[in-house]
Design an enzyme around this catalytic site. Structure first.
Site, PDB file in Angstrom:
ATOM      1  N   LEU A  42       0.889  -1.152   0.000  1.00 43.99           N
ATOM      2  CA  LEU A  42       0.000   0.000   0.000  1.00 43.99           C
ATOM      3  C   LEU A  42       0.928   1.202   0.000  1.00 43.99           C
ATOM      4  O   LEU A  42       1.790   1.334   0.877  1.00 43.99           O
ATOM      5  CB  LEU A  42      -0.893  -0.029   1.249  1.00 43.99           C
ATOM      6  CG  LEU A  42      -2.109   0.873   1.290  1.00 43.99           C
ATOM      7  CD1 LEU A  42      -3.032   0.643   0.097  1.00 43.99           C
ATOM      8  CD2 LEU A  42      -2.888   0.657   2.578  1.00 43.99           C
ATOM      9  N   ASP A  43       0.781   2.059  -1.005  1.00 39.41           N
ATOM     10  CA  ASP A  43       1.678   3.207  -1.152  1.00 39.41           C
ATOM     11  C   ASP A  43       1.762   4.021   0.133  1.00 39.41           C
ATOM     12  O   ASP A  43       0.803   4.078   0.910  1.00 39.41           O
ATOM     13  CB  ASP A  43       1.198   4.123  -2.274  1.00 39.41           C
ATOM     14  CG  ASP A  43       1.304   3.492  -3.641  1.00 39.41           C
ATOM     15  OD1 ASP A  43       2.138   2.586  -3.819  1.00 39.41           O
ATOM     16  OD2 ASP A  43       0.549   3.912  -4.535  1.00 39.41           O
ATOM     17  N   ARG A  44       2.872   4.702   0.303  1.00 38.67           N
ATOM     18  CA  ARG A  44       3.091   5.533   1.488  1.00 38.67           C
ATOM     19  C   ARG A  44       2.002   6.588   1.637  1.00 38.67           C
ATOM     20  O   ARG A  44       1.574   6.912   2.746  1.00 38.67           O
ATOM     21  CB  ARG A  44       4.470   6.199   1.387  1.00 38.67           C
ATOM     22  CG  ARG A  44       4.873   6.961   2.626  1.00 38.67           C
ATOM     23  CD  ARG A  44       6.327   7.357   2.586  1.00 38.67           C
ATOM     24  NE  ARG A  44       6.560   8.416   1.642  1.00 38.67           N
ATOM     25  CZ  ARG A  44       6.982   9.624   1.955  1.00 38.67           C
ATOM     26  NH1 ARG A  44       7.223   9.933   3.209  1.00 38.67           N
ATOM     27  NH2 ARG A  44       7.179  10.523   1.043  1.00 38.67           N
ATOM     28  N   SER A  46      -1.083   6.313   0.721  1.00 39.01           N
ATOM     29  CA  SER A  46      -2.395   5.679   0.844  1.00 39.01           C
ATOM     30  C   SER A  46      -2.565   5.165   2.267  1.00 39.01           C
ATOM     31  O   SER A  46      -1.602   4.971   2.990  1.00 39.01           O
ATOM     32  CB  SER A  46      -2.529   4.525  -0.151  1.00 39.01           C
ATOM     33  OG  SER A  46      -2.407   5.003  -1.475  1.00 39.01           O
ATOM     34  N   ARG A 141      -0.135   1.839  -8.364  1.00 42.64           N
ATOM     35  CA  ARG A 141      -0.935   3.073  -8.281  1.00 42.64           C
ATOM     36  C   ARG A 141      -2.158   3.044  -9.203  1.00 42.64           C
ATOM     37  O   ARG A 141      -2.590   4.057  -9.748  1.00 42.64           O
ATOM     38  CB  ARG A 141      -0.051   4.298  -8.546  1.00 42.64           C
ATOM     39  CG  ARG A 141       1.085   4.402  -7.515  1.00 42.64           C
ATOM     40  CD  ARG A 141       1.983   5.581  -7.685  1.00 42.64           C
ATOM     41  NE  ARG A 141       1.375   6.849  -7.316  1.00 42.64           N
ATOM     42  CZ  ARG A 141       1.270   7.340  -6.086  1.00 42.64           C
ATOM     43  NH1 ARG A 141       1.715   6.650  -5.070  1.00 42.64           N
ATOM     44  NH2 ARG A 141       0.726   8.514  -5.875  1.00 42.64           N
TER      45      ARG A 141
END
Length: 178
Positions: A42-44, A46, A141
């Site tokens: 999970l992206d930073r 998000s 993404r």
């Protein structure tokens, strides 16, 4: 029996246990359980549900797009997506790395969730709204690229559900065994 941890990842936290010398927060700042690893990322920038497990086969089964675990996101977007924009998401759109599978997409009222730190930037001249988006892929993404493609850039992205697991009852920064 593999151990499975559900973690409600705050904005700004890396989906890994170390980031030597950077000073950025990692999973180790929240979870002190040896031998577990994230099943997916999970992206930073998000927030939301991150699954962790101590079993490599279980990790692959959760994270691998071949198993098509549906992932549901609450997405705050710039503007007010109309029916045509939602239909584009529902039918699948073509991104630079190819077409997406059809998604489930619907407008929702602002969800009753924690405040984001830092807060998103509000603009008086541009309204924002929320959609619930469920995908079965996991490209880099992807949700952000999909909403941008339909003309509604993502302002805030919260993963709420992966397959049968959800954030229901889990506080920000908290974790529990599944």
């Amino acid at each position: 029996m593999p151990r499975l941890i559900l973690f409600n990842k705050p904005h700004g936290v890396l989906s890994q246990f170390s980031d030597e010398g950077s000073g950025r927060p990692t999973l180790a700042d929240y979870i002190d359980i040896p031998g577990i690893y994230p099943a997916g990322r999970l992206d930073r920038d998000s927030e939301g549900l991150l699954l962790l497990t101590d079993n490599g086969k279980h990790q692959a089964r959760i994270a691998d797009p071949r198993y098509k675990k549906p992932k549901t996101y609450l997405v705050q977007v710039e503007g007010l997506p109309d029916d045509a924009a939602l239909a584009a998401l529902q039918n699948g759109i073509t991104l630079k790395d190819g077409p997406t599978l059809p998604a489930q997409a619907r407008r929702i009222p602002p969800p009753d969730i924690w405040a984001r730190v830092p807060p998103i930037r509000y603009r008086k001249s541009v309204p924002d709204s929320w959609i619930e988006l469920t995908i079965t892929e996991g490209r880099n993404r992807q949700v952000r690229r999909m909403t941008a493609h339909i003309g509604h850039p993502t302002l805030r992205l919260v993963r709420w559900r992966i397959g049968e697991w959800s954030l229901d009852g889990l506080d920000l920064g908290g974790w529990r065994d599944a």
